[in-house]
Design a protein around this motif. Structure first.
Motif, PDB file in Angstrom:
ATOM      1  N   MET A 170       0.852  -1.192   0.000  1.00  0.00           N
ATOM      2  CA  MET A 170       0.000   0.000   0.000  1.00  0.00           C
ATOM      3  C   MET A 170       0.894   1.251   0.000  1.00  0.00           C
ATOM      4  SD  MET A 170      -2.894   0.944   2.736  1.00  0.00           S
ATOM      5  CE  MET A 170      -3.398  -0.750   2.885  1.00  0.00           C
ATOM      6  N   PRO A 171       0.736   2.139  -0.976  1.00  0.00           N
ATOM      7  CA  PRO A 171       1.625   3.302  -0.990  1.00  0.00           C
ATOM      8  C   PRO A 171       1.324   4.248   0.167  1.00  0.00           C
ATOM      9  CG  PRO A 171      -0.076   3.516  -2.674  1.00  0.00           C
ATOM     10  CD  PRO A 171      -0.304   2.213  -2.002  1.00  0.00           C
ATOM     11  N   LYS A 172       2.373   4.938   0.623  1.00  0.00           N
ATOM     12  CA  LYS A 172       2.199   5.888   1.723  1.00  0.00           C
ATOM     13  C   LYS A 172       1.701   7.195   1.126  1.00  0.00           C
ATOM     14  CE  LYS A 172       4.397   6.806   6.010  1.00  0.00           C
ATOM     15  NZ  LYS A 172       5.488   6.435   6.847  1.00  0.00           N
ATOM     16  N   THR A 173       0.509   7.588   1.452  1.00  0.00           N
ATOM     17  CA  THR A 173      -0.057   8.793   0.866  1.00  0.00           C
ATOM     18  C   THR A 173      -0.426   9.747   1.981  1.00  0.00           C
ATOM     19  OG1 THR A 173      -1.138   7.206  -0.566  1.00  0.00           O
ATOM     20  CG2 THR A 173      -1.665   9.507  -0.936  1.00  0.00           C
ATOM     21  N   ALA A 174       0.069  10.976   1.856  1.00  0.00           N
ATOM     22  CA  ALA A 174      -0.208  11.947   2.917  1.00  0.00           C
ATOM     23  C   ALA A 174      -1.543  12.625   2.664  1.00  0.00           C
ATOM     24  CB  ALA A 174       0.910  12.982   2.954  1.00  0.00           C
ATOM     25  N   SER A 175      -2.146  13.141   3.731  1.00  0.00           N
ATOM     26  CA  SER A 175      -3.335  13.997   3.652  1.00  0.00           C
ATOM     27  C   SER A 175      -4.546  13.368   3.004  1.00  0.00           C
ATOM     28  CB  SER A 175      -3.021  15.311   2.937  1.00  0.00           C
ATOM     29  OG  SER A 175      -1.975  15.929   3.583  1.00  0.00           O
ATOM     30  N   ILE A 176      -4.749  12.075   3.191  1.00  0.00           N
ATOM     31  CA  ILE A 176      -6.018  11.477   2.751  1.00  0.00           C
ATOM     32  C   ILE A 176      -6.735  11.046   4.015  1.00  0.00           C
ATOM     33  CG2 ILE A 176      -7.151   9.625   1.442  1.00  0.00           C
ATOM     34  CD1 ILE A 176      -4.702   9.541  -0.327  1.00  0.00           C
ATOM     35  N   PRO A 177      -7.819  11.744   4.393  1.00  0.00           N
ATOM     36  CA  PRO A 177      -8.484  11.340   5.636  1.00  0.00           C
ATOM     37  C   PRO A 177      -9.134   9.971   5.473  1.00  0.00           C
ATOM     38  CG  PRO A 177      -9.582  13.242   4.652  1.00  0.00           C
ATOM     39  CD  PRO A 177      -8.457  12.884   3.758  1.00  0.00           C
ATOM     40  N   ILE A 178      -8.818   9.085   6.412  1.00  0.00           N
ATOM     41  CA  ILE A 178      -9.430   7.764   6.382  1.00  0.00           C
ATOM     42  C   ILE A 178     -10.606   7.760   7.363  1.00  0.00           C
ATOM     43  CG2 ILE A 178      -7.736   6.772   8.019  1.00  0.00           C
ATOM     44  CD1 ILE A 178      -7.916   4.191   6.287  1.00  0.00           C
ATOM     45  N   VAL A 179     -10.510   8.685   8.354  1.00  0.00           N
ATOM     46  CA  VAL A 179     -11.593   8.861   9.320  1.00  0.00           C
ATOM     47  C   VAL A 179     -11.838  10.352   9.484  1.00  0.00           C
ATOM     48  CG1 VAL A 179     -12.284   8.530  11.732  1.00  0.00           C
ATOM     49  CG2 VAL A 179     -10.876   6.810  10.635  1.00  0.00           C
ATOM     50  N   ARG A 180     -13.106  10.718   9.507  1.00  0.00           N
ATOM     51  CA  ARG A 180     -13.437  12.121   9.784  1.00  0.00           C
ATOM     52  C   ARG A 180     -14.600  12.167  10.761  1.00  0.00           C
ATOM     53  NH1 ARG A 180     -16.072  16.756   8.164  1.00  0.00           N
ATOM     54  NH2 ARG A 180     -17.643  15.546   7.029  1.00  0.00           N
ATOM     55  N   LEU A 181     -14.377  12.839  11.875  1.00  0.00           N
ATOM     56  CA  LEU A 181     -15.442  12.995  12.864  1.00  0.00           C
ATOM     57  C   LEU A 181     -15.777  14.474  12.947  1.00  0.00           C
ATOM     58  CD1 LEU A 181     -14.492  10.138  13.747  1.00  0.00           C
ATOM     59  CD2 LEU A 181     -14.830  10.842  16.083  1.00  0.00           C
ATOM     60  N   ASP A 182     -17.037  14.796  12.806  1.00  0.00           N
ATOM     61  CA  ASP A 182     -17.424  16.196  12.857  1.00  0.00           C
ATOM     62  C   ASP A 182     -18.463  16.384  13.952  1.00  0.00           C
ATOM     63  OD1 ASP A 182     -17.681  18.844  12.265  1.00  0.00           O
ATOM     64  OD2 ASP A 182     -18.981  18.537  10.520  1.00  0.00           O
ATOM     65  N   ASP A 183     -18.041  17.074  15.018  1.00  0.00           N
ATOM     66  CA  ASP A 183     -18.942  17.440  16.121  1.00  0.00           C
ATOM     67  C   ASP A 183     -19.684  16.214  16.693  1.00  0.00           C
ATOM     68  OD1 ASP A 183     -19.822  19.417  17.784  1.00  0.00           O
ATOM     69  OD2 ASP A 183     -21.606  19.869  16.585  1.00  0.00           O
ATOM     70  N   VAL A 184     -18.902  15.172  16.946  1.00  0.00           N
ATOM     71  CA  VAL A 184     -19.506  13.917  17.398  1.00  0.00           C
ATOM     72  C   VAL A 184     -19.739  13.906  18.910  1.00  0.00           C
ATOM     73  CG1 VAL A 184     -18.967  11.462  17.740  1.00  0.00           C
ATOM     74  CG2 VAL A 184     -18.703  12.501  15.482  1.00  0.00           C
ATOM     75  N   SER A 185     -20.929  13.497  19.310  1.00  0.00           N
ATOM     76  CA  SER A 185     -21.253  13.347  20.730  1.00  0.00           C
ATOM     77  C   SER A 185     -21.867  11.974  20.940  1.00  0.00           C
ATOM     78  CB  SER A 185     -22.232  14.425  21.179  1.00  0.00           C
ATOM     79  OG  SER A 185     -21.628  15.687  21.055  1.00  0.00           O
ATOM     80  N   LYS A 186     -21.667  11.441  22.133  1.00  0.00           N
ATOM     81  CA  LYS A 186     -22.299  10.162  22.449  1.00  0.00           C
ATOM     82  C   LYS A 186     -22.920  10.245  23.840  1.00  0.00           C
ATOM     83  CE  LYS A 186     -23.577   5.943  22.211  1.00  0.00           C
ATOM     84  NZ  LYS A 186     -24.596   5.532  21.256  1.00  0.00           N
ATOM     85  N   ARG A 187     -24.218   9.942  23.869  1.00  0.00           N
ATOM     86  CA  ARG A 187     -24.940  10.002  25.141  1.00  0.00           C
ATOM     87  C   ARG A 187     -25.305   8.581  25.576  1.00  0.00           C
ATOM     88  NH1 ARG A 187     -30.615  12.512  24.502  1.00  0.00           N
ATOM     89  NH2 ARG A 187     -30.708  10.650  23.245  1.00  0.00           N
ATOM     90  N   PHE A 188     -25.104   8.300  26.837  1.00  0.00           N
ATOM     91  CA  PHE A 188     -25.601   7.048  27.397  1.00  0.00           C
ATOM     92  C   PHE A 188     -26.695   7.411  28.383  1.00  0.00           C
ATOM     93  CE2 PHE A 188     -21.194   5.588  26.426  1.00  0.00           C
ATOM     94  CZ  PHE A 188     -21.542   4.598  25.528  1.00  0.00           C
ATOM     95  N   ILE A 189     -27.687   6.559  28.461  1.00  0.00           N
ATOM     96  CA  ILE A 189     -28.743   6.815  29.450  1.00  0.00           C
ATOM     97  C   ILE A 189     -28.453   5.956  30.671  1.00  0.00           C
ATOM     98  CG2 ILE A 189     -31.220   6.652  29.925  1.00  0.00           C
ATOM     99  CD1 ILE A 189     -31.544   7.200  26.858  1.00  0.00           C
ATOM    100  N   LEU A 190     -28.318   6.606  31.791  1.00  0.00           N
ATOM    101  CA  LEU A 190     -28.016   5.878  33.018  1.00  0.00           C
ATOM    102  C   LEU A 190     -29.303   5.619  33.782  1.00  0.00           C
ATOM    103  CD1 LEU A 190     -24.875   7.840  34.279  1.00  0.00           C
ATOM    104  CD2 LEU A 190     -24.955   5.789  32.872  1.00  0.00           C
ATOM    105  N   HIS A 191     -29.457   4.400  34.259  1.00  0.00           N
ATOM    106  CA  HIS A 191     -30.619   4.043  35.063  1.00  0.00           C
ATOM    107  C   HIS A 191     -30.146   3.872  36.493  1.00  0.00           C
ATOM    108  CE1 HIS A 191     -33.083   3.288  31.497  1.00  0.00           C
ATOM    109  NE2 HIS A 191     -31.936   2.880  30.972  1.00  0.00           N
ATOM    110  N   LYS A 192     -30.717   4.669  37.377  1.00  0.00           N
ATOM    111  CA  LYS A 192     -30.268   4.611  38.766  1.00  0.00           C
ATOM    112  C   LYS A 192     -31.426   4.189  39.638  1.00  0.00           C
ATOM    113  CE  LYS A 192     -28.099   7.885  41.460  1.00  0.00           C
ATOM    114  NZ  LYS A 192     -27.662   9.261  41.600  1.00  0.00           N
ATOM    115  N   ASP A 193     -31.188   3.257  40.550  1.00  0.00           N
ATOM    116  CA  ASP A 193     -32.252   2.851  41.470  1.00  0.00           C
ATOM    117  C   ASP A 193     -32.592   3.994  42.406  1.00  0.00           C
ATOM    118  OD1 ASP A 193     -32.628   0.406  40.448  1.00  0.00           O
ATOM    119  OD2 ASP A 193     -31.354  -0.651  41.889  1.00  0.00           O
ATOM    120  N   LYS A 194     -33.923   4.288  42.544  1.00  0.00           N
ATOM    121  CA  LYS A 194     -34.338   5.342  43.473  1.00  0.00           C
ATOM    122  C   LYS A 194     -34.386   4.785  44.883  1.00  0.00           C
ATOM    123  CE  LYS A 194     -37.208   8.295  40.638  1.00  0.00           C
ATOM    124  NZ  LYS A 194     -38.580   8.569  40.273  1.00  0.00           N
TER     125      LYS A 194
END
Ligand SMILES: Nc1ncnc2c1ncn2[C@@H]1O[C@H](COP(=O)(O)OP(=O)(O)OP(=O)(O)O)[C@@H](O)[C@H]1O
Length: 406
Positions: free
Chosen positions: A1-25
Motif C-alpha cells: 500500500m503506498p504511503k499517501t499523505a493527507s487522505i483522511p481515512i476517518v473524519r469525525l465532525d462534532d460527534v457526541s455520544k450520550r448514554f442513558i443511566l438508570h439509577k435505582d431510586k
C-alpha cells in the motif's frame, strides 16, 4: 500500500455520544415524590463535540483518565456504536480489537472462531484458508486451536484475536488496551507487526494507558478529558497535558479529602517558591544553551523543629527522571530549627539533550516521608547539542589516527 499523505481515512465532525443511566431510586425518594418507578434516568455524555480527521498512515494514540471516553471514541471511529450527534465518515477496511473476547464465541473452537472472526472482518473463506497457518503461528496457540475458546486464558484470547485482526489486511486497525494483556514476548511481536503496518502506510488508532508505548509508536496523541478533546497533536505535549491533569486531580482529591474530614493538617514545611537562574544570577526565561551553569533555589519555611531534606528533579515529558539532586546526596545538613531558608543547588555546565524538562521540587523527612511537593515547579527548554544523542551530553571529542602499516 503506498504511503499517501493527507487522505483522511476517518473524519469525525462534532460527534457526541450520550448514554442513558438508570439509577435505582431510594425508598425515601419514592415515598416523598409518590412515584412508583423504581429507577430514575439521566443522560450521561461520554463524548462531547469531538471533531478530528485521521489521515492515511497515521498512528494515533488515544489517552486520558479512566472513564474519559477513549474506548467510546474508538468504538465510534470503528462504527461499532453510533454517535448520538455529529457525523462519522470512514473509508477502507477496518479491523477492531476491542474489549477482551469481543467477537469470539465461547463454545466454538479457536479454529472456528478464526473463520467466524475473519468473516466478520470481511474475509472470504479462501482468503482465510490462505492465512490460517500464519494466524495460528503468530498467535502461538499451537494445538489449543481446536479447543473451545472458553478454556483459553485471557492472554490466549488476545493473541488469537490480534493475529486474526492483523492478517485481515485492514486499512485501519483499532486497538483497545487489550495489548497489555499479552505477555512480554507477545507484546514485542505486536509492536513489530504495528511497525510493519506503519511502513506499509496503514492507519492505526490505539487506546493505551502506557505513556511509554504511546511515545514509542504514535505519531500523534489525542487526549480526552470528560469526553472532550483537550489536546490533539504532538505526543510529548499530549503526555504532559495528561500528567498535569493527573497531578491537578490528585491535589483536588487531597484538598477535598482534607475538607471532608475537617482536619487541617498543619504542614511542617511550606515551599514558597522555586527559581532557576544562570551562572550570572539572571532568571532563566527561554531556551537554555548547552554549557549553561544553572542554580536552582528552593525557598522553604520550616514551621517546627524537624530534620529535613530538600531537592529537585528534572523529568522528561514521559515522567522519567533525567536528573535528581538533593541536600542528602550532597552531604548537606539543613538546620532543623523553624525559620525561612533558601537552599541553592549549583549545577555547572549543564548539557541535557532532551528538549523540554519538567522541574519539580520537594522536601522529605530523613526516612522519606514527603512534607512538601511542588510539581511542576517550572519547565526548562534545553537547546539540543548536536554532537551526540541521549538523555545527557558530555564535552565529548573524537580523534582519528592513521596506522603507519596501512
Ligand atoms: N454502554 C454504556 N452505558 C452507560 N455508560 C457507559 C457505557 N459505555 C461507557 N459508559 C460510560 O462512558 C464513560 C466513558 O467510558 P469509556 O469506556 O469510553 O472510557 P475510557 O476512557 O475508555 O475508560 P478506561 O480508561 O477506564 O477504559 C464512562 O463513564 C463509562 O461509565
Amino acid at each position: 500500500m503506498p504511503k499517501t499523505a493527507s487522505i483522511p481515512i476517518v473524519r469525525l465532525d462534532d460527534v457526541s455520544k450520550r448514554f442513558i443511566l438508570h439509577k435505582d431510586k431510594s425508598l425515601k425518594d419514592r415515598a416523598l415524590y409518590f412515584t412508583s418507578r423504581k429507577q430514575s434516568r439521566s443522560d450521561f455524555w461520554a463524548l462531547s463535540n469531538v471533531s478530528l480527521e485521521i489521515q492515511l498512515g497515521e498512528t494515533v494514540g488515544l489517552i486520558g483518565h479512566n472513564g474519559s471516553g477513549k474506548s467510546t471514541l474508538l468504538k465510534v471511529i470503528g462504527g461499532i456504536i453510533d454517535p448520538s450527534g455529529g457525523v462519522v465518515e470512514r473509508r477502507g477496511r477496518v479491523a477492531a480489537l476491542l474489549e477482551l473476547g469481543a467477537g469470539f464465541h465461547p463454545d466454538l473452537s479457536g479454529r472456528e472462531n478464526v473463520y467466524l472472526n475473519a468473516a466478520i472482518l470481511g474475509m472470504s473463506r479462501p482468503e482465510t484458508d490462505a492465512v490460517f497457518e500464519e494466524i495460528v503461528e503468530f498467535s502461538g496457540i499451537g494445538e489449543f486451536i481446536d479447543s473451545q475458546v472458553k478454556f483459553y486464558s485471557s492472554g490466549m484470547y488476545v493473541r488469537l484475536a490480534f493475529a486474526v485482526a492483523v492478517h485481515s489486511n485492514p486499512d485501519l486497525l483499532l486497538v483497545d488496551e487489550v495489548l497489555a494483556v499479552g505477555d512480554e514476548p507477545f507484546q514485542l511481536k505486536c509492536m513489530t507487526k504495528i511497525r510493519q503496518f506503519q511502513l506499509e502506510g496503514r492507519t492505526i488508532v490505539l487506546v493505551s494507558h502506557s505513556a511509554d508505548q504511546v511515545a514509542e509508536i504514535c505519531t500523534r496523541a489525542v487526549v480526552l478529558d470528560a469526553g472532550k478533546v483537550v489536546h490533539d497533536g504532538d505526543v510529548g505535549e499530549g503526555i504532559r497535558t495528561l500528567r498535569e491533569g493527573y497531578e491537578r486531580d490528585r491535589v483536588e482529591a487531597e484538598q477535598e479529602s482534607a475538607q471532608r474530614h475537617r482536619v487541617t493538617l498543619a504542614e511542617p514545611l511550606t515551599i514558597h517558591g522555586v527559581s532557576v537562574t544562570d551562572g550570572a544570577g539572571v532568571a532563566i526565561d527561554g531556551p537554555v544553551e548547552p554549557g549553561t551553569d544553572l542554580t536552582i533555589t528552593i525557598d522553604a519555611q520550616l514551621k517546627e523543629t524537624l530534620s529535613w531534606i530538600t531537592g529537585f528533579t528534572l523529568a522528561n515529558p514521559l515522567g522519567q527522571t533525567v536528573y535528581r539532586l538533593n541536600t542528602e546526596g550532597l552531604g548537606m545538613e539543613l538546620p532543623d530549627t523553624p525559620g525561612r531558608y533558601r537552599v541553592s543547588f549549583s549545577v555547572p555546565a549543564t548539557n541535557f539533550s532532551s528538549s523540554q524538562l519538567v522541574l519539580s521540587a520537594g522536601a522529605t523527612t530523613p526516612d522519606g516521608h514527603i512534607i512538601a511537593s511542588v510539581n511542576p515547579a517550572g519547565h526548562l527548554d534545553f537547546t539540543a547539542d548536536p554532537s551526540g544523542a541521549g538523555f545527557v551530553q558530555f564535552a565529548a571529542s573524537g580523534r582519528i589516527e592513521t596506522s603507519a602499516d596501512s
